[in-house]
Design an enzyme around this catalytic site. Structure first.
Site, PDB file in Angstrom:
ATOM      1  N   GLY A 170       0.858  -1.182   0.000  1.00 21.71           N
ATOM      2  CA  GLY A 170       0.000   0.000   0.000  1.00 21.71           C
ATOM      3  C   GLY A 170       0.891   1.227   0.000  1.00 21.71           C
ATOM      4  N   GLY A 179       0.826   5.724  -0.433  1.00 14.16           N
ATOM      5  CA  GLY A 179       0.031   6.934  -0.624  1.00 14.16           C
ATOM      6  C   GLY A 179       0.951   8.122  -0.610  1.00 14.16           C
ATOM      7  N   PHE A 229       1.625  10.064   1.861  1.00 13.98           N
ATOM      8  CA  PHE A 229       2.379  10.258   3.095  1.00 13.98           C
ATOM      9  C   PHE A 229       3.141   9.034   3.580  1.00 13.98           C
ATOM     10  CE2 PHE A 229      -0.982  13.356   3.146  1.00 13.98           C
ATOM     11  CZ  PHE A 229      -0.295  14.502   3.463  1.00 13.98           C
ATOM     12  N   GLY A 230       2.755   7.864   3.125  1.00 13.29           N
ATOM     13  CA  GLY A 230       3.424   6.705   3.701  1.00 13.29           C
ATOM     14  C   GLY A 230       3.295   5.494   2.820  1.00 13.29           C
ATOM     15  N   VAL A 262       3.176   0.930   3.012  1.00 13.21           N
ATOM     16  CA  VAL A 262       3.072  -0.278   3.818  1.00 13.21           C
ATOM     17  C   VAL A 262       3.697  -1.411   3.008  1.00 13.21           C
ATOM     18  CG1 VAL A 262       1.493  -1.802   5.055  1.00 13.21           C
ATOM     19  CG2 VAL A 262       0.874   0.588   4.741  1.00 13.21           C
ATOM     20  N   ASP A 283     -11.446   8.436  11.624  1.00 13.22           N
ATOM     21  CA  ASP A 283     -11.535   8.114  10.201  1.00 13.22           C
ATOM     22  C   ASP A 283     -12.042   6.687  10.013  1.00 13.22           C
ATOM     23  OD1 ASP A 283     -11.392   8.494   7.504  1.00 13.22           O
ATOM     24  OD2 ASP A 283      -9.216   8.501   7.363  1.00 13.22           O
TER      25      ASP A 283
HETATM   26  P1  ADP Z   1      -2.088   5.287   5.315  1.00 21.98           P
HETATM   27  O1  ADP Z   1      -2.200   5.660   6.751  1.00 21.98           O
HETATM   28  O2  ADP Z   1      -0.842   5.831   4.654  1.00 21.98           O
HETATM   29  O3  ADP Z   1      -3.340   5.573   4.553  1.00 21.98           O
HETATM   30  P2  ADP Z   1      -2.947   2.599   5.588  1.00 21.98           P
HETATM   31  O4  ADP Z   1      -2.783   2.085   6.962  1.00 21.98           O
HETATM   32  O5  ADP Z   1      -4.308   3.053   5.205  1.00 21.98           O
HETATM   33  O6  ADP Z   1      -1.884   3.710   5.291  1.00 21.98           O
HETATM   34  O7  ADP Z   1      -2.522   1.488   4.555  1.00 21.98           O
HETATM   35  C1  ADP Z   1      -2.617   1.647   3.145  1.00 21.98           C
HETATM   36  C2  ADP Z   1      -3.022   0.322   2.499  1.00 21.98           C
HETATM   37  O8  ADP Z   1      -2.056  -0.690   2.811  1.00 21.98           O
HETATM   38  C3  ADP Z   1      -4.345  -0.205   3.062  1.00 21.98           C
HETATM   39  O9  ADP Z   1      -5.437   0.317   2.342  1.00 21.98           O
HETATM   40  C4  ADP Z   1      -4.195  -1.709   2.894  1.00 21.98           C
HETATM   41  O10 ADP Z   1      -4.580  -2.102   1.593  1.00 21.98           O
HETATM   42  C5  ADP Z   1      -2.689  -1.927   3.054  1.00 21.98           C
HETATM   43  N1  ADP Z   1      -2.399  -2.337   4.445  1.00 21.98           N
HETATM   44  C6  ADP Z   1      -2.206  -1.538   5.508  1.00 21.98           C
HETATM   45  N2  ADP Z   1      -1.937  -2.236   6.612  1.00 21.98           N
HETATM   46  C7  ADP Z   1      -1.984  -3.527   6.256  1.00 21.98           C
HETATM   47  C8  ADP Z   1      -1.823  -4.760   6.973  1.00 21.98           C
HETATM   48  N3  ADP Z   1      -1.573  -4.759   8.283  1.00 21.98           N
HETATM   49  N4  ADP Z   1      -1.953  -5.909   6.292  1.00 21.98           N
HETATM   50  C9  ADP Z   1      -2.220  -5.897   4.953  1.00 21.98           C
HETATM   51  N5  ADP Z   1      -2.393  -4.774   4.232  1.00 21.98           N
HETATM   52  C10 ADP Z   1      -2.278  -3.598   4.858  1.00 21.98           C
END
Ligand code: ADP
Length: 506
Positions: free
Chosen positions: A221, A223, A225-226, A228, A348
């Site tokens: 994932g 975006g 700002f960050g 994953v 959120d």
């Molecule tokens: P941000 O805070 O930058 O929006 P997110 O926590 O929403 O980041 O994560 C972005 C995407 O990464 C999520 O929509 C999901 O698809 C994937 N993702 C995040 N955390 C996990 C996780 N623990 N396991 C699997 N996929 C994850």
């Protein structure tokens, strides 16, 4: 004879009364034609210009504060603890040699002296005296020059030795936890009083992992700002698959988001009744804050986020598909109960921030401040307090849009939108058939009583639950507990494949 018709329309702005001739003069809030000024939480008076009297809070100032050693915020009753106290009701004195506001200072008392948890003053014992009980008394009670000389010498030498060790890099692993921890707390305290007061001193250090034990894998994932990545974390009992989340831009906002997420997850995991196997909040394995690249290490959820998951199910959808996914809503209602217990607002709650595990358990994730821009179309920039923030307006409660207030009840509003997303299998919410809306336009729409329309094939009972989450007055919205009960009941009557716990949805 003239007949007067009483129209139930609104008066022009700041007017009220039968003929709309009276002036409201409301401060900050809307004027209702019949009720006059409708005060927000924490305000009272005919023009809503007076803060709630000390000791009371909430709408109409009807609720009693519970803060024991602190002052209560008039809007939601959260406590601002006095020096030496922490906890959601400021009832707990600082422990482990900490003192001051938010227990952020470490006591410097020496030689078994007791330290005041309020101001850090030392109560010396035996032959010791001085501010920090580090000076030995002579027979006449005065410090001994002979004792002082080596102590002063030692104190002068110490920083020099430490500086040399630090420069050589030998001290990198013993950089005081407190610096990072205190900095993070200072950043967060502007936005999250309850959160910072609920954390036990040493919270960050207890979860610190070594960067060399994290083996990074693919990007899952990303975006603005960050990002994953899936990764592996080496532990004493072997290696486990994890998701490693990091911030890409080192600005104040992303820094705050990173620590907010870490702090909330730590507060949740350190809560005394927390059961990691049954929790519906994403599991935390640790944090890396002492390396150049900071990480939050989370359990890996192979089925990804609920929004994508729902959209993937569309091609196989039957008349009952939506209903089977109500189980996920039940799980998130449980996650909200946990946050309510800790007096933390998520801010959120949305399908994009819910993860689905291999065993079909939905878990609430993404605790950074509302700045998720994966679905940029839903977000708008709104100037607030001099900075530009990205807000998920279509998921936000009225009071969050109007007054910037975020509470567990505003999370319930967003939960209603999450229910709507489930019932529509991941559609984008629309008001007045418009997908893109600014905050002020949406406020106008919601104030007219307009709400999201019932999705096709959505059960009336389920839509009624959503509508109850979108009530104007936060106090009369359902609690997360009653939402869980109502949704479980609906599942029982609507889902032909209903089985109790340990369910399988797909
Ligand atoms: P941000 O805070 O930058 O929006 P997110 O926590 O929403 O980041 O994560 C972005 C995407 O990464 C999520 O929509 C999901 O698809 C994937 N993702 C995040 N955390 C996990 C996780 N623990 N396991 C699997 N996929 C994850």
């Amino acid at each position: 004879m003239a007949t007067t018709f009483l129209l139930n329309a609104s008066c022009p702005e700041d007017r009220k009364g039968r003929q709309c001739t009276e002036v409201c003069g409301c401060e900050r809030v809307r004027c209702d034609r019949w009720a006059g000024c409708i005060c927000g939480e924490g305000w009272t008076g005919s023009r809503c210009h007076t803060r709630c009297p000390t000791g009371t809070y909430g709408r109409g100032c009807t609720r009693q504060c519970t803060c024991q050693h602190g002052v209560c915020r008039p809007s939601d009753g959260s406590c601002n603890c006095r020096a030496g106290w922490y906890g959601s009701d400021c009832s707990r004195p600082c422990v482990n040699g900490r003192y001051g506001r938010r227990c952020q200072y470490t006591c410097a008392c020496r030689h078994n002296a007791s330290c005041s948890h309020v101001d850090g003053s030392c109560q010396c014992v035996g032959a010791w005296t001085g501010r920090y009980c580090d000076i030995m008394k002579g027979d006449d009670g005065e410090p001994l020059v002979e004792t002082l000389v080596p102590i002063v010498f030692f104190l002068l030498l110490c920083p020099v030795v430490l500086l040399v060790l630090y420069k050589k890099g030998w001290l990198c692993c013993v950089t005081p936890d407190n610096i990072e921890e205190t900095q993070a707390l200072l950043e967060l305290q502007h936005v999250e009083q309850d959160l910072t007061q609920g954390l036990q001193p040493g919270w960050l250090g207890r979860w610190e992992k070594k960067a060399k034990n994290l083996q990074l894998g693919n990007l899952i994932g990303a975006g603005m700002f960050g990002e994953v990545r899936n990764a592996e974390l080496r532990r004493t009992r072997g290696t486990i698959p994890v998701a490693a989340k990091t911030v890409r831009v080192e600005d104040a906002q992303s820094y705050r988001d990173f620590y907010r997420e870490a702090a909330i997850l730590i507060a949740v995991h350190e809560e005394k009744d927390h059961d990691v196997r049954r929790s519906n909040i994403v599991q935390l394995f640790g944090v890396i804050t002492k390396a150049d690249q900071k990480y939050i290490i989370l359990e890996y959820a192979p089925k990804g986020d609920l929004l994508c998951f729902l959209r993937q199910q569309r091609k196989h959808a039957t008349a009952h598909t939506q209903v089977t996914f109500l189980l996920y809503a039940v799980h998130i209602a449980r996650a909200l109960q946990k946050l309510q217990k800790l007096r933390i607002a998520h801010r959120d709650v949305a399908a994009r921030n819910v993860l689905v595990t291999q065993d079909n358990v939905a878990k609430l994730a993404d605790f950074g401040l509302a700045r998720d821009v994966y679905a940029t179309t839903q977000y708008v920039s709104t100037p607030r307090q001099g900075e530009c923030v990205l807000l998920p307006v279509k998921w936000m409660a009225l009071e969050s849009l109007e007054l910037g207030e975020y509470t567990c009840q505003s999370d319930v509003w967003s939960f209603g939108v999450l229910l709507w997303e489930i019932a529509s299998l991941g559609d984008e919410p629309r008001y007045d058939d418009r997908a893109r809306l600014t905050g002020p336009v949406l406020i106008g729409i919601l104030r007219r009583g307009v709400r999201l329309k019932k999705p096709t094939r959505c059960d009336d009972g389920l839509y009624a639950v959503m509508r109850s989450c979108w009530r104007d007055d936060p106090e009369v919205r359902p609690t997360p507990e009653s939402l869980e009960r109502r949704l479980e009941h609906l599942r029982q009557i609507l889902d032909p494949n209903f089985i109790t716990e340990m369910e399988t949805v797909v």
